[in-house]
Design a protein around this motif. Structure first.
Motif, PDB file in Angstrom:
ATOM      1  N   UNK A  15       3.037   8.284  -4.430  1.00 45.03           N
ATOM      2  CA  UNK A  15       3.545   9.352  -4.813  1.00 45.03           C
ATOM      3  C   UNK A  15       3.589   9.246  -6.319  1.00 45.03           C
ATOM      4  N   UNK A  16       3.283  10.492  -7.042  1.00 47.40           N
ATOM      5  CA  UNK A  16       3.085  10.529  -8.556  1.00 47.40           C
ATOM      6  C   UNK A  16       3.841  11.530  -9.151  1.00 47.40           C
ATOM      7  N   UNK A  17       4.094  11.712 -10.504  1.00 47.92           N
ATOM      8  CA  UNK A  17       4.672  12.628 -11.231  1.00 47.92           C
ATOM      9  C   UNK A  17       3.568  13.534 -11.327  1.00 47.92           C
ATOM     10  N   UNK A  18       4.072  14.654 -12.200  1.00 50.38           N
ATOM     11  CA  UNK A  18       2.920  16.004 -12.720  1.00 50.38           C
ATOM     12  C   UNK A  18       1.738  15.157 -13.545  1.00 50.38           C
ATOM     13  N   UNK A  19       1.999  14.240 -14.317  1.00 49.07           N
ATOM     14  CA  UNK A  19       0.778  13.601 -15.156  1.00 49.07           C
ATOM     15  C   UNK A  19       0.113  12.684 -13.926  1.00 49.07           C
ATOM     16  N   UNK A  28      21.010  -3.136   0.044  1.00 49.72           N
ATOM     17  CA  UNK A  28      19.903  -2.096   0.820  1.00 49.72           C
ATOM     18  C   UNK A  28      18.749  -1.721  -0.019  1.00 49.72           C
ATOM     19  N   UNK A  29      17.683  -1.386   0.309  1.00 50.00           N
ATOM     20  CA  UNK A  29      16.733  -0.921  -0.399  1.00 50.00           C
ATOM     21  C   UNK A  29      16.972   0.420  -1.399  1.00 50.00           C
ATOM     22  N   UNK A  30      16.173   0.632  -2.440  1.00 51.24           N
ATOM     23  CA  UNK A  30      16.691   1.630  -3.233  1.00 51.24           C
ATOM     24  C   UNK A  30      16.461   2.939  -2.362  1.00 51.24           C
ATOM     25  N   UNK A  31      15.483   3.214  -1.965  1.00 54.27           N
ATOM     26  CA  UNK A  31      15.281   4.476  -1.089  1.00 54.27           C
ATOM     27  C   UNK A  31      16.287   4.456   0.024  1.00 54.27           C
ATOM     28  N   UNK A  32      16.918   3.498   0.445  1.00 56.76           N
ATOM     29  CA  UNK A  32      17.974   3.665   1.472  1.00 56.76           C
ATOM     30  C   UNK A  32      19.312   3.981   0.899  1.00 56.76           C
ATOM     31  N   UNK A  33      19.463   3.622  -0.268  1.00 55.20           N
ATOM     32  CA  UNK A  33      20.605   4.065  -1.087  1.00 55.20           C
ATOM     33  C   UNK A  33      21.131   5.362  -1.256  1.00 55.20           C
ATOM     34  N   UNK A  34      19.857   5.971  -1.633  1.00 53.64           N
ATOM     35  CA  UNK A  34      20.056   7.541  -1.881  1.00 53.64           C
ATOM     36  C   UNK A  34      20.755   8.172  -0.789  1.00 53.64           C
ATOM     37  N   UNK A  81       7.952  15.780  -6.422  1.00 47.91           N
ATOM     38  CA  UNK A  81       8.766  17.007  -6.216  1.00 47.91           C
ATOM     39  C   UNK A  81       8.388  18.002  -4.932  1.00 47.91           C
ATOM     40  N   UNK A  82       7.260  17.254  -4.283  1.00 46.62           N
ATOM     41  CA  UNK A  82       6.646  18.023  -3.194  1.00 46.62           C
ATOM     42  C   UNK A  82       7.790  17.980  -1.959  1.00 46.62           C
ATOM     43  N   UNK A 111      17.220   3.142  -8.344  1.00 51.13           N
ATOM     44  CA  UNK A 111      18.041   3.984  -7.588  1.00 51.13           C
ATOM     45  C   UNK A 111      18.180   5.454  -8.228  1.00 51.13           C
ATOM     46  N   UNK A 112      18.683   5.341  -9.578  1.00 42.58           N
ATOM     47  CA  UNK A 112      18.648   6.427 -10.354  1.00 42.58           C
ATOM     48  C   UNK A 112      17.163   7.306 -10.459  1.00 42.58           C
ATOM     49  N   UNK A 113      16.189   6.624 -10.435  1.00 43.12           N
ATOM     50  CA  UNK A 113      15.062   7.267 -10.458  1.00 43.12           C
ATOM     51  C   UNK A 113      14.819   8.139  -9.429  1.00 43.12           C
ATOM     52  N   UNK A 114      15.087   7.584  -8.089  1.00 41.17           N
ATOM     53  CA  UNK A 114      14.972   8.078  -6.940  1.00 41.17           C
ATOM     54  C   UNK A 114      16.111   9.614  -6.735  1.00 41.17           C
ATOM     55  N   UNK A 115      17.339   9.110  -7.326  1.00 39.48           N
ATOM     56  CA  UNK A 115      18.339  10.185  -7.113  1.00 39.48           C
ATOM     57  C   UNK A 115      17.965  11.450  -8.187  1.00 39.48           C
ATOM     58  N   UNK A 116      17.104  11.332  -9.269  1.00 42.40           N
ATOM     59  CA  UNK A 116      16.690  12.283 -10.016  1.00 42.40           C
ATOM     60  C   UNK A 116      15.905  13.586  -9.389  1.00 42.40           C
ATOM     61  N   UNK A 117      15.195  12.950  -8.290  1.00 47.41           N
ATOM     62  CA  UNK A 117      14.347  14.251  -7.687  1.00 47.41           C
ATOM     63  C   UNK A 117      15.122  15.133  -6.612  1.00 47.41           C
ATOM     64  N   UNK A 118      14.597  16.387  -6.544  1.00 45.46           N
ATOM     65  CA  UNK A 118      15.731  17.284  -5.885  1.00 45.46           C
ATOM     66  C   UNK A 118      15.525  16.865  -4.542  1.00 45.46           C
ATOM     67  N   UNK A 119      16.928  17.468  -3.925  1.00 46.56           N
ATOM     68  CA  UNK A 119      17.180  17.148  -2.557  1.00 46.56           C
ATOM     69  C   UNK A 119      15.931  17.890  -1.678  1.00 46.56           C
TER      70      UNK A 119
END
Lengths: 433, 433
Positions: B216-220, B76-82, B196-197, B108-116
């Motif tokens: 998609x970017x982070x705060x910086x 699976x692609x990382x974004x489909x695993x989550x 986080x949007x 996968x963990x990077x994607x998992x780290x963002x809020x629901x």
């Protein structure tokens, strides 16, 4: 703007992206919108115009000078010209079409020739193609020639010598292959829709199959156009706005809420309200029939809003679920009996839960008899409401009516009248009056 | 299938495209779905699995053997695993994650780290990038290296040495430029969203701007992922199913209707029904207060369903319109007074039209007094209903509740109770009782 500070407005506009300008224009009244639009720099103006709803485009056209309109019309893509033409008086439309060079006019007329609401009206007639025998290298060259005018270059339909669609190749596949390979060796099975197919269904296919573009063919499977995913998105958004409006018992507004005059909002709602009020006059008649029962037991009237309200809610739940499932193709018209079977069981379960509660609470406060009447009515009304609510959208689809038309408010009115009959029959039986 | 004819079923399946297989699987019960899925050839199985709802994926995982699951999860692609991990028990999720190679696990963990419900959860961490100083020719080479794993190659984010997003370039622009040009000279201003949007708002931006992909970017403003238009479409479709369900007064089912067990359907509906019934018990109390008036004039009770029904319909029309306008960003929370002003006028106009009709018809059949009461009540109730219906979704949005939660059924219940009070107050005043 209201204070006539045009220079300031013009400077503010210059700092905004086209999407943001569209946002601003869509929140203004008709006159202000035209004034502001004319302040836009030329290159931004075209992009903004393209992004506006056709109804608003039509209004703007009336406010612009003839030569400005002709230039704007020339610069639009063929598939964007058609919805605008639909909004304009026939005379203006003809003049604009006559003003186009032959080639552009032909492409626009081809799109105009398809029936309203068909995908032929919304597809783009500008696309890059290749043939099975062409090499990958030559195809890349052909794609490079269409960089400026093709609606998309990322999906390339493959056609044979008689323009019949025989495959599809993505630019990704082209880049992956070696220049000497033939297209035939890298192309995929094509999935296409007929130009006469319903635009919403075609757009849904494009979305469900996660395609960037969907070839559109005629009856002889000859390629006539292409539907890109961004146009598919617009079509689905419109369709969902229509469904939402109708499920709320109103006609769609066809333009952004704040840009719609009050009278147009009233017009979109009043016909439905009148029709529903006429339907609701049934409840007056039903209650009239049972007036004597009511006179003997006024307490029965206390529960009328609660009972018909719960019936309406249960019916709405079922109707909304099935309308959405039909839109997503999760349920098809031939599933009608399966849906009915499921909704009868759901309604019975819901009715039993609510009925038990109603029996307990009402029984305690108003006596067991009344509690029993309310409890039994809840069971009957919930079952009836869920089944009618579930089946009605499918019936609508079979009658080729928008399922949303028949759903929530219609169902509420129907449930109101039949629910009252059930209520009073149960009351008469239980109370012996 | 029911008759155990597995070979025949397997042969039929072999003739279907993955999308059609998904259609079939989504219409089956849980057990049959698992049986049929295991009949699929390996290469088709992965594509079918990817296309299923996460809830159904989760169910399938339970029916497969551990090594099959591990292989599937790896493919699976990382974004489909989550989303799948979200559906699985924590123990199974951990085991699957541990089974991944380091690089895949990190993504996968990077994607998992963002809020629901944030876009970080739905973006893909696999993308091609380039930098402003790179030439067009070198960029094309870099794109060619990512042909197999990048989620898209048609939109290439441009990042500086510290991975900050400084531009976006389309493959079309790359192909149009000459190989020696720098990316800086052909790239466009980037439009990006924060990881986080809210996922729905990000997907709506992608759709409104007609982008094939959204960085998609982070705060910086460092690039962390990319949202492709097909994922945006799935997000919007889910969001619209949620809105549709809630506007009908039920929780979303989270899987296709026919694949949802009856008990799950009941569960999605019963809490709402109970809450609404408790709300509706207000009407019983209101009517109880006016019981004496009712006993003197039983004829008044005949119009109760008609009046509260019309109020409910008017309220629904307004609520549905504004809920949809909020979803499309046509209306924003700060427009609340403008919306209120418009809806008061719309309600007044609708009420006057219906009230005049009501006065005439009811006056003719039941006497001028009753006609006057019904007519005046319609004016008052329609105005009240349209204003409450229009404002309520905005209030919900301000309270950070899904506007659809507060809309139709909630409004109907509210209008029912207040409408009755208005009715009886007008009746007492006009009839002098």
């Amino acid at each position: 703007l209201a204070e006539g500070r045009l220079t300031a407005a013009s400077r503010t506009l210059a700092g905004l992206s086209p999407v943001d300008v569209i946002d601003v224009l869509e929140r203004l009244g008709r006159r202000d919108r035209a004034v502001l639009y004319r302040l836009l720099p030329k290159d931004v103006a075209l992009e903004v115009f393209e992004g506006l709803d056709p109804v608003l485009q039509g209004e703007l056209v009336h406010a612009l000078q003839d030569d400005e309109v002709a230039r704007l019309f020339m610069d639009l893509d063929p598939d964007d010209r058609v919805p605008l033409l639909d909004e304009l008086p026939a005379k203006v439309a003809h003049r604009l079409l006559r003003g186009l060079p032959q080639h552009e006019r032909d492409m626009t007329s081809a799109v105009l020739g398809y029936p309203q609401r068909s995908i032929g009206r919304r597809m783009s007639p500008e696309y890059a193609t290749t043939s099975p025998g062409t090499t990958v290298g030559d195809t890349l060259q052909r794609i490079r020639l269409r960089l400026d005018d093709a609606e998309t270059i990322y999906t390339v339909p493959v056609v044979d010598h008689s323009r019949r669609l025989v495959g599809v190749v993505s630019l990704r596949d082209v880049l992956r292959a070696s220049p000497g390979d033939t297209i035939e060796s890298v192309m995929n099975e094509p999935f296409a829709v007929l130009a006469t197919a319903d635009a919403e269904l075609a757009a849904r296919e494009c979305a469900d199959r996660k395609l960037l573009a969907l070839p559109v063919t005629d009856n002889e499977s000859r390629l006539v156009g292409i539907l890109t995913v961004d146009d598919a998105l617009s079509i689905l958004e419109e369709a969902e706005s229509e469904d939402a409006a109708r499920s709320g018992g109103a006609e769609p507004l066809r333009r952004p809420y704040l840009a719609t005059p009050i009278t147009a909002v009233v017009r979109a709602r009043v016909v439905w309200l009148l029709a529903l009020a006429v339907g609701a006059s049934l409840t007056v008649q039903v209650l009239g029939v049972f007036e004597e029962t009511l006179e003997r037991m006024v307490v029965l009237s206390l529960f009328v809003p609660l009972l018909i309200g719960t019936g309406g809610n249960t019916g709405n739940q079922a109707a909304t679920t099935i309308t959405r499932a039909l839109a997503l193709d999760d349920v098809r018209p031939r599933d009608v009996l399966r849906v009915l079977g499921r909704e009868v069981r759901v309604g019975l379960l819901l009715g039993t839960l609510l009925g038990a509660l109603g029996l307990a609470v009402v029984g305690l406060l108003y006596g067991t008899d009344i509690g029993l009447v309310v409890g039994l009515t809840l069971v009957a009304v919930c079952t009836l409401a869920a089944s009618v609510g579930g089946v009605m959208p499918i019936v609508a689809r079979k009658l080729r009516v928008d399922p949303a038309v028949f759903s929530n408010p219609f169902i509420t009115t129907f449930i109101d009248a039949t629910g009252l009959i059930v209520y009073f029959l149960i009351a008469r039986a239980v109370l012996g009056i």
